[in-house]
Scaffold this motif. Structure first.
Motif, PDB file in Angstrom:
ATOM      1  N   LEU A 124      35.807  43.888  23.925  1.00 33.85           N
ATOM      2  CA  LEU A 124      36.493  43.394  25.120  1.00 33.85           C
ATOM      3  C   LEU A 124      37.923  43.907  25.173  1.00 33.85           C
ATOM      4  O   LEU A 124      38.671  43.843  24.194  1.00 33.85           O
ATOM      5  CB  LEU A 124      36.489  41.867  25.139  1.00 33.85           C
ATOM      6  CG  LEU A 124      37.186  41.208  26.332  1.00 33.85           C
ATOM      7  CD1 LEU A 124      36.484  41.569  27.636  1.00 33.85           C
ATOM      8  CD2 LEU A 124      37.216  39.685  26.146  1.00 33.85           C
ATOM      9  N   VAL A 125      38.302  44.408  26.343  1.00 35.16           N
ATOM     10  CA  VAL A 125      39.668  44.863  26.603  1.00 35.16           C
ATOM     11  C   VAL A 125      40.148  44.142  27.861  1.00 35.16           C
ATOM     12  O   VAL A 125      39.594  44.353  28.944  1.00 35.16           O
ATOM     13  CB  VAL A 125      39.729  46.387  26.828  1.00 35.16           C
ATOM     14  CG1 VAL A 125      41.160  46.821  27.140  1.00 35.16           C
ATOM     15  CG2 VAL A 125      39.184  47.133  25.614  1.00 35.16           C
ATOM     16  N   PHE A 126      41.152  43.296  27.726  1.00 33.65           N
ATOM     17  CA  PHE A 126      41.646  42.580  28.886  1.00 33.65           C
ATOM     18  C   PHE A 126      42.313  43.559  29.846  1.00 33.65           C
ATOM     19  O   PHE A 126      43.039  44.469  29.419  1.00 33.65           O
ATOM     20  CB  PHE A 126      42.623  41.478  28.487  1.00 33.65           C
ATOM     21  CG  PHE A 126      41.935  40.205  28.090  1.00 33.65           C
ATOM     22  CD1 PHE A 126      41.733  39.187  28.999  1.00 33.65           C
ATOM     23  CD2 PHE A 126      41.443  40.040  26.799  1.00 33.65           C
ATOM     24  CE1 PHE A 126      41.090  38.016  28.643  1.00 33.65           C
ATOM     25  CE2 PHE A 126      40.797  38.881  26.428  1.00 33.65           C
ATOM     26  CZ  PHE A 126      40.617  37.861  27.353  1.00 33.65           C
ATOM     27  N   PRO A 127      42.046  43.392  31.155  1.00 24.16           N
ATOM     28  CA  PRO A 127      42.626  44.328  32.119  1.00 24.16           C
ATOM     29  C   PRO A 127      44.142  44.228  32.163  1.00 24.16           C
ATOM     30  O   PRO A 127      44.710  43.142  31.979  1.00 24.16           O
ATOM     31  CB  PRO A 127      41.999  43.894  33.450  1.00 24.16           C
ATOM     32  CG  PRO A 127      41.587  42.474  33.246  1.00 24.16           C
ATOM     33  CD  PRO A 127      41.238  42.342  31.795  1.00 24.16           C
ATOM     34  N   THR A 128      44.774  45.362  32.376  1.00 23.18           N
ATOM     35  CA  THR A 128      46.223  45.407  32.543  1.00 23.18           C
ATOM     36  C   THR A 128      46.537  46.187  33.820  1.00 23.18           C
ATOM     37  O   THR A 128      45.853  47.160  34.153  1.00 23.18           O
ATOM     38  CB  THR A 128      46.895  46.085  31.337  1.00 23.18           C
ATOM     39  OG1 THR A 128      46.331  47.389  31.150  1.00 23.18           O
ATOM     40  CG2 THR A 128      46.736  45.259  30.083  1.00 23.18           C
ATOM     41  N   PRO A 129      47.559  45.754  34.559  1.00 26.64           N
ATOM     42  CA  PRO A 129      48.346  44.556  34.286  1.00 26.64           C
ATOM     43  C   PRO A 129      47.541  43.284  34.574  1.00 26.64           C
ATOM     44  O   PRO A 129      46.691  43.286  35.450  1.00 26.64           O
ATOM     45  CB  PRO A 129      49.523  44.692  35.244  1.00 26.64           C
ATOM     46  CG  PRO A 129      48.967  45.469  36.388  1.00 26.64           C
ATOM     47  CD  PRO A 129      48.008  46.447  35.787  1.00 26.64           C
ATOM     48  N   ARG A 130      47.813  42.262  33.834  1.00 26.87           N
ATOM     49  CA  ARG A 130      47.146  40.978  34.031  1.00 26.87           C
ATOM     50  C   ARG A 130      47.695  40.337  35.296  1.00 26.87           C
ATOM     51  O   ARG A 130      48.911  40.249  35.475  1.00 26.87           O
ATOM     52  CB  ARG A 130      47.409  40.085  32.816  1.00 26.87           C
ATOM     53  CG  ARG A 130      46.746  38.711  32.845  1.00 26.87           C
ATOM     54  CD  ARG A 130      47.222  37.931  31.624  1.00 26.87           C
ATOM     55  NE  ARG A 130      46.712  36.583  31.584  1.00 26.87           N
ATOM     56  CZ  ARG A 130      45.664  36.192  30.852  1.00 26.87           C
ATOM     57  NH1 ARG A 130      45.037  37.081  30.105  1.00 26.87           N
ATOM     58  NH2 ARG A 130      45.268  34.932  30.846  1.00 26.87           N
ATOM     59  N   PRO A 131      46.824  39.892  36.200  1.00 32.15           N
ATOM     60  CA  PRO A 131      47.336  39.279  37.424  1.00 32.15           C
ATOM     61  C   PRO A 131      48.008  37.937  37.117  1.00 32.15           C
ATOM     62  O   PRO A 131      47.689  37.294  36.107  1.00 32.15           O
ATOM     63  CB  PRO A 131      46.085  39.084  38.275  1.00 32.15           C
ATOM     64  CG  PRO A 131      44.978  38.980  37.294  1.00 32.15           C
ATOM     65  CD  PRO A 131      45.343  39.897  36.160  1.00 32.15           C
ATOM     66  N   PRO A 132      48.925  37.514  37.948  1.00 29.56           N
ATOM     67  CA  PRO A 132      49.557  36.209  37.721  1.00 29.56           C
ATOM     68  C   PRO A 132      48.531  35.091  37.825  1.00 29.56           C
ATOM     69  O   PRO A 132      47.576  35.167  38.595  1.00 29.56           O
ATOM     70  CB  PRO A 132      50.598  36.115  38.831  1.00 29.56           C
ATOM     71  CG  PRO A 132      50.115  37.051  39.889  1.00 29.56           C
ATOM     72  CD  PRO A 132      49.417  38.155  39.169  1.00 29.56           C
ATOM     73  N   GLY A 133      48.718  34.061  37.024  1.00 27.87           N
ATOM     74  CA  GLY A 133      47.825  32.917  37.064  1.00 27.87           C
ATOM     75  C   GLY A 133      47.104  32.716  35.746  1.00 27.87           C
ATOM     76  O   GLY A 133      47.482  33.283  34.711  1.00 27.87           O
ATOM     77  N   ALA A 134      46.023  31.938  35.785  1.00 27.07           N
ATOM     78  CA  ALA A 134      45.312  31.570  34.570  1.00 27.07           C
ATOM     79  C   ALA A 134      43.882  31.153  34.903  1.00 27.07           C
ATOM     80  O   ALA A 134      43.591  30.755  36.039  1.00 27.07           O
ATOM     81  CB  ALA A 134      46.036  30.428  33.865  1.00 27.07           C
ATOM     82  N   PRO A 135      42.990  31.213  33.925  1.00 24.36           N
ATOM     83  CA  PRO A 135      41.610  30.776  34.141  1.00 24.36           C
ATOM     84  C   PRO A 135      41.473  29.269  33.986  1.00 24.36           C
ATOM     85  O   PRO A 135      42.264  28.617  33.292  1.00 24.36           O
ATOM     86  CB  PRO A 135      40.839  31.503  33.041  1.00 24.36           C
ATOM     87  CG  PRO A 135      41.828  31.610  31.922  1.00 24.36           C
ATOM     88  CD  PRO A 135      43.166  31.809  32.577  1.00 24.36           C
ATOM     89  N   ARG A 136      40.428  28.734  34.636  1.00 28.69           N
ATOM     90  CA  ARG A 136      40.118  27.304  34.518  1.00 28.69           C
ATOM     91  C   ARG A 136      38.632  27.113  34.763  1.00 28.69           C
ATOM     92  O   ARG A 136      38.066  27.712  35.679  1.00 28.69           O
ATOM     93  CB  ARG A 136      40.935  26.495  35.528  1.00 28.69           C
ATOM     94  CG  ARG A 136      40.578  25.009  35.552  1.00 28.69           C
ATOM     95  CD  ARG A 136      41.469  24.217  36.493  1.00 28.69           C
ATOM     96  NE  ARG A 136      41.320  24.588  37.887  1.00 28.69           N
ATOM     97  CZ  ARG A 136      40.321  24.197  38.682  1.00 28.69           C
ATOM     98  NH1 ARG A 136      39.334  23.438  38.196  1.00 28.69           N
ATOM     99  NH2 ARG A 136      40.293  24.554  39.957  1.00 28.69           N
ATOM    100  N   ILE A 137      37.986  26.276  33.956  1.00 31.45           N
ATOM    101  CA  ILE A 137      36.578  25.946  34.165  1.00 31.45           C
ATOM    102  C   ILE A 137      36.450  25.066  35.406  1.00 31.45           C
ATOM    103  O   ILE A 137      37.191  24.096  35.567  1.00 31.45           O
ATOM    104  CB  ILE A 137      35.998  25.210  32.943  1.00 31.45           C
ATOM    105  CG1 ILE A 137      36.127  26.065  31.679  1.00 31.45           C
ATOM    106  CG2 ILE A 137      34.532  24.841  33.191  1.00 31.45           C
ATOM    107  CD1 ILE A 137      35.325  27.325  31.709  1.00 31.45           C
ATOM    108  N   ALA A 138      35.515  25.409  36.284  1.00 37.95           N
ATOM    109  CA  ALA A 138      35.303  24.636  37.502  1.00 37.95           C
ATOM    110  C   ALA A 138      34.752  23.246  37.175  1.00 37.95           C
ATOM    111  O   ALA A 138      33.936  23.080  36.252  1.00 37.95           O
ATOM    112  CB  ALA A 138      34.348  25.370  38.434  1.00 37.95           C
ATOM    113  N   THR A 139      35.168  22.264  37.952  1.00 31.68           N
ATOM    114  CA  THR A 139      34.752  20.872  37.784  1.00 31.68           C
ATOM    115  C   THR A 139      34.188  20.339  39.098  1.00 31.68           C
ATOM    116  O   THR A 139      34.122  21.054  40.102  1.00 31.68           O
ATOM    117  CB  THR A 139      35.937  19.999  37.356  1.00 31.68           C
ATOM    118  OG1 THR A 139      36.863  19.898  38.455  1.00 31.68           O
ATOM    119  CG2 THR A 139      36.660  20.590  36.147  1.00 31.68           C
ATOM    120  N   ASP A 140      33.815  19.057  39.087  1.00 35.19           N
ATOM    121  CA  ASP A 140      33.287  18.429  40.303  1.00 35.19           C
ATOM    122  C   ASP A 140      34.257  18.532  41.473  1.00 35.19           C
ATOM    123  O   ASP A 140      33.828  18.606  42.634  1.00 35.19           O
ATOM    124  CB  ASP A 140      32.966  16.955  40.040  1.00 35.19           C
ATOM    125  CG  ASP A 140      31.592  16.771  39.403  1.00 35.19           C
ATOM    126  OD1 ASP A 140      30.698  17.586  39.687  1.00 35.19           O
ATOM    127  OD2 ASP A 140      31.437  15.822  38.626  1.00 35.19           O
TER     128      ASP A 140
END
Length: 303
Positions: A153-169
């Protein structure tokens, strides 16, 4: 067709043949070890049958699914298929002779098919056999797909602003809307009920959202539940007006990171070979080709 149809079609030596059934548990009892022997090539069969077992046989439509296995002279399964009407039959890799025998077996049992999805050579061989046996025609050019496996795995660069989150109800309405838009974008009216799909994905944490710094979801990437060590990334979707910012790559990289951390031994995904953007993206973040697949659509004919 009865739930269990034991009449086989036999090869030239009379020792092997296709067995058809509507009994999902019986099919998995026979074919489970074979499917697990190549979880990459058999990823669709593994994940779809797991979904049918988990969520019910009418998951993809009102007509009952059916299944089949090809048994060799030694009694072992050497090929399998499933079909969830109205979708194409999905077949594991076959020789030309086995594809011909399967077409003959299905015709003799009175089945009508909307198409076939399989590894490219198998799909081509079965489509040709189906045309010969039924007079059916294929519609246009086949859809060409490529199966990829995550390597490094190679994280894409440049990394876009923001962050991941698991979806909830709390994200249910968003997921329903995006899933419907995704289905339209890939040419499907609906792979399954959007509300039920969202509920299922939320229940096992199967969708990751990429959010901008102000908390606005801008993309989603999903994974199927783990089956015999493999998961498949699906779907990946960014609304058209939000594309071009790297959100899909970031969301895909995050689910690709999280799946092995949760115990998956293989992370897979399919791409449409007609989309050079997605193929280039996935290779940049560490996915490597496994095999090419094709989907042929048939003009339905009376048998």
């Amino acid at each position: 067709m009865s739930p269990e149809d034991p009449q086989d079609s036999h090869g030239p030596d009379g020792t092997d043949g296709w067995q058809l059934t509507q009994d999902l548990d019986g099919f998995l009892d026979r074919a489970g070890g074979f499917l697990a022997s190549r979880p990459d090539l058999h990823t669709v069969a593994l994940t779809v049958t797991a979904g049918l077992r988990r969520r019910g046989l009418r998951l993809y439509g009102d007509e009952a699914p059916f299944f089949g296995t090809l048994t060799g002279a030694d009694g072992s399964v050497r090929a399998a298929f499933f079909r969830t009407p109205p979708y194409p039959i999905n077949v594991t890799p076959l020789t030309e002779e086995d594809a011909e025998a399967l077409a003959a077996r299905l015709v003799s049992a009175g089945h009508r098919l909307s198409g076939v999805a399989a590894e490219s050579d198998t799909a081509s061989a079965f489509a040709a056999a189906w045309r010969r046996r039924t007079g059916a025609e294929t519609v246009g050019d086949p859809e060409r797909q490529r199966l990829y496996r995550l390597d490094q795995l190679v994280f894409p660069t440049p990394r876009p602003p923001g962050a991941p989150r698991i979806a909830t109800d709390a994200d249910r309405a968003q997921l329903v809307r995006w899933y419907r838009e995704f289905c339209v974008s890939v040419g499907e009216d609906g792979l399954q009920d959007a509300g039920a799909w969202a509920a299922d994905r939320i229940a096992y944490g199967g969708i990751t959202l990429w959010e901008t710094p102000d908390g606005t979801p801008v993309s989603m990437a999903g994974v199927t539940p783990e089956v015999v060590g493999q998961v498949r990334v699906f779907p990946v979707y960014t609304p058209a007006e939000l594309r071009g910012h790297g959100y899909a790559g970031a969301a895909t990289a995050e689910v690709s990171r999280a799946a092995p951390a949760a115990g998956a031994t293989e992370v897979l995904l399919f791409t449409d070979l007609a989309n050079p953007t997605s193929n280039a993206l996935y290779q940049r973040i560490g996915y490597r080709p496994v095999a090419d697949f094709a989907v042929y659509e048939f003009v339905m004919r009376d048998l």
